[in-house]
Design an enzyme around this catalytic site. Structure first.
Site, short mmCIF file in Angstrom:
data_model
loop_
_atom_site.label_atom_id
_atom_site.label_comp_id
_atom_site.label_asym_id
_atom_site.label_seq_id
_atom_site.Cartn_x
_atom_site.Cartn_y
_atom_site.Cartn_z
N HIS A 153 0.82 -1.21 0.00
CA HIS A 153 0.00 0.00 0.00
C HIS A 153 0.86 1.27 0.00
O HIS A 153 0.78 2.10 0.91
CB HIS A 153 -0.96 0.01 1.20
CG HIS A 153 -1.96 -1.11 1.17
ND1 HIS A 153 -3.00 -1.20 2.07
CD2 HIS A 153 -2.08 -2.18 0.35
CE1 HIS A 153 -3.72 -2.28 1.81
NE2 HIS A 153 -3.17 -2.90 0.76
N GLU A 246 -12.96 1.45 -5.31
CA GLU A 246 -13.73 2.68 -5.48
C GLU A 246 -13.18 3.57 -6.58
O GLU A 246 -11.97 3.60 -6.84
CB GLU A 246 -13.70 3.51 -4.18
CG GLU A 246 -14.31 2.84 -2.98
CD GLU A 246 -14.27 3.72 -1.75
OE1 GLU A 246 -14.80 3.29 -0.70
OE2 GLU A 246 -13.72 4.85 -1.80
N TYR A 256 -12.63 10.52 2.67
CA TYR A 256 -13.17 9.46 1.81
C TYR A 256 -13.44 8.16 2.58
O TYR A 256 -13.75 7.14 1.97
CB TYR A 256 -12.26 9.27 0.60
CG TYR A 256 -12.40 10.49 -0.29
CD1 TYR A 256 -13.34 10.55 -1.30
CD2 TYR A 256 -11.67 11.65 -0.03
CE1 TYR A 256 -13.52 11.67 -2.07
CE2 TYR A 256 -11.85 12.80 -0.78
CZ TYR A 256 -12.78 12.80 -1.80
OH TYR A 256 -12.98 13.95 -2.53
N TYR A 267 -10.49 -9.68 4.69
CA TYR A 267 -10.09 -10.82 3.87
C TYR A 267 -10.36 -12.14 4.60
O TYR A 267 -10.21 -12.24 5.81
CB TYR A 267 -8.59 -10.74 3.54
CG TYR A 267 -8.24 -9.66 2.56
CD1 TYR A 267 -8.62 -9.74 1.22
CD2 TYR A 267 -7.51 -8.53 2.94
CE1 TYR A 267 -8.29 -8.76 0.31
CE2 TYR A 267 -7.17 -7.53 2.04
CZ TYR A 267 -7.57 -7.66 0.72
OH TYR A 267 -7.25 -6.67 -0.17
#
Length: 376
Positions: A153, A246, A256, A267
Site C-alpha cells: 500500500h 472505489e 473518503y 479478507y
C-alpha cells in the site's frame, strides 16, 4: 495453397509480425499490438516530446524505449535508490507540465529510512546525449512520514493539475487506522508545488499536529489517478479490501472514509470493517466494485483514433487481467464493459498516447508494453 504456405513461411522467417486478431467491443473493434516484452514488473509509462517513452521497472530501473517499443539496453542513470520489496520499488513517472522548457521528470518510489519504508517523490532533470541517458540535479521533494515496516500500500500515482500543483497518492501502508490520522501521511492525498513546497491554501496547513501536505484523507491505496478532460477535476480509484474498490473525485479537505466506511469486508473471514457503507460527513464513491477487480492505472480517452470511446474512462485491473471501459454521464458511471479478460495478463498502467492510441503495461517478471489500435 502451396504458394500461400511458402509466403507464410517467408514472412515468419523474416520476423515480420503476423496481423493481430481483431477483438470486438460494444463500440469499437481493435487489435492489440505487442511493442515490448521482457520488462521486469513495469509500473508506469510516460511519453517524451520526441516520441520516445520512459517505463519504470519496479526493481528500480528506468528504461528508455523508442517510439516503436525497442528498449535501450542501458537503464537511465541517476535514478534514486529504492526499497524493492513486496509492492514497493520504483513506481510512477510524470513529466513537468513545462517539461519542454525545464526538463524535470518526477518519480515516486518506496524508500528506506528511519522507521522502515515509505513513499517518496524525487525530481531530476532529463539529459539525453552522446554519453547516455540520465537524470541530473536529483532532489527528493517529498517523504511520507512516518516510515513503517511492511511492503504494501504505497499508493504512488502522480498527477499535475491545471494550476500546476503536484498530487501524490498515498496508501495506508497496511495499517488502516493511519488513513484517518492527521499527524500521519499514510492513507492521504498530498498536494504540493512542483518543487515540494506546501501550497498556502492546503486545507490542514496551520492546524496543530497535522501534516500541511495533506489534501484529503481516508484513502486505502490509490493506484489510479487522472484529470477529467473537461472539468479538470482529479479522479482516482483505490483498492478496497475484499470488495469495495472505489472511484472517487478527490476534493480539497474531504474525507473518503477508509476505514470508517467501506463496501468491502475483511479478507478470508468476511467480517465487517468500520460502521458500514455510510456515515454523515464521509464521501461516497462515484462507483465501486464488489467483488474487487484490483484496479491499477487509469486514463480518460479523448483521442480521434477511437471516436466511439471519446469521453470514456479506462481502468486497468490486476485481478481478472482486464481493461475496464466506463461510460460516463457527468459524474456518474452509466455503463461498464470489460475488455481483454484473461488475455494479456495483469494490467498495471493505462495511458493515452500522443498518437491517440491506448497503451498498457502488464505486471509480470516478463512484462509487456501493449498498444490498442483500431481494426479499421
Amino acid at each position: 495453397m502451396k504458394r500461400l504456405l511458402m509466403v507464410a513461411g517467408l514472412v515468419a522467417g523474416l520476423g515480420l509480425p503476423a496481423q493481430a486478431e481483431v477483438l470486438r467491443s460494444e463500440r469499437e473493434d481493435f487489435r492489440v499490438r505487442v511493442l515490448s516484452e521482457g520488462l521486469v514488473h513495469p509500473w508506469a509509462l510516460a511519453f517524451l516530446p520526441d516520441g520516445r517513452m520512459l517505463v519504470s521497472e519496479r526493481p528500480g530501473r528506468l528504461r528508455l524505449l523508442a517510439a516503436d517499443g525497442r528498449v535501450d539496453p542501458r537503464p537511465v542513470a541517476g535514478v534514486p535508490a529504492v526499497a524493492a520489496s513486496g509492492q514497493g520499488g520504483l513506481l510512477d513517472i510524470v513529466l513537468h507540465p513545462d517539461f519542454a522548457a525545464n526538463g524535470w521528470i518526477y518519480l515516486s518510489y518506496a524508500a528506506a529510512g528511519e522507521g522502515g519504508v515509505g513513499t517518496e517523490v524525487a525530481r531530476g532533470r532529463w539529459v539525453s546525449d552522446a554519453a547516455g541517458h540520465r537524470l541530473e540535479d536529483l532532489r527528493v521533494i517529498y517523504r511520507q512520514r512516518p516510515k513503517s515496516s511492511g511492503g504494501q500500500h504505497f499508493g504512488s500515482r502522480l498527477v499535475f493539475d491545471r494550476d500546476g500543483f503536484l498530487h501524490i497518492s498515498q496508501g495506508d501502508r497496511g495499517t488502516m487506522a493511519r488513513a484517518q490520522q492527521l499527524d500521519d501521511l499514510a492513507g492521504k492525498q498530498v498536494r504540493l508545488h512542483d518543487d515540494g513546497r506546501v501550497p498556502a491554501d492546503n486545507p490542514w496547513r496551520g492546524v496543530a499536529g497535522a501534516h500541511p501536505e495533506i489534501f484529503s484523507v481516508g484513502h486505502r491505496n490509490v493506484q489510479g489517478a487522472a484529470l477529467h478532460p473537461v472539468s479538470g477535476a482529479l479522479w482516482t480509484h483505490e483498492h478496497g479490501p475484499q470488495g469495495g474498490d472505489e472511484i472517487n473525485i478527490v476534493r480539497k479537505g474531504r474525507n473518503y472514509g477508509w476505514p470508517v466506511i467501506t463496501y468491502g469486508v475483511n479478507y478470508v473471514i468476511g467480517t465487517k470493517i468500520g460502521v458500514g457503507t455510510h456515515r454523515e460527513g464521509l464521501e461516497q464513491p462515484l462507483y465501486q466494485w464488489t467483488p474487487s477487480i484490483a484496479p491499477s492505472g487509469m486514463a480518460f480517452y479523448g483521442g480521434e483514433r477511437f471516436p466511439a470511446w471519446r469521453g470514456n474512462l479506462f481502468v486497468g485491473a490486476l485481478k481478472y487481467q482486464m481493461l475496464v471501459r466506463l461510460e460516463l454521464d457527468g459524474e456518474r458511471v452509466v455503463h461498464e464493459e470489460r475488455l481483454l479478460s484473461g488475455r494479456e495478463g495483469r494490467i498495471r498502467d493505462v495511458r493515452q498516447g500522443p498518437d491517440g492510441l491506448i497503451y498498457l503495461l502488464t505486471d509480470a517478471p516478463d512484462g509487456k508494453l501493449l498498444r490498442l489500435e483500431p481494426a479499421r
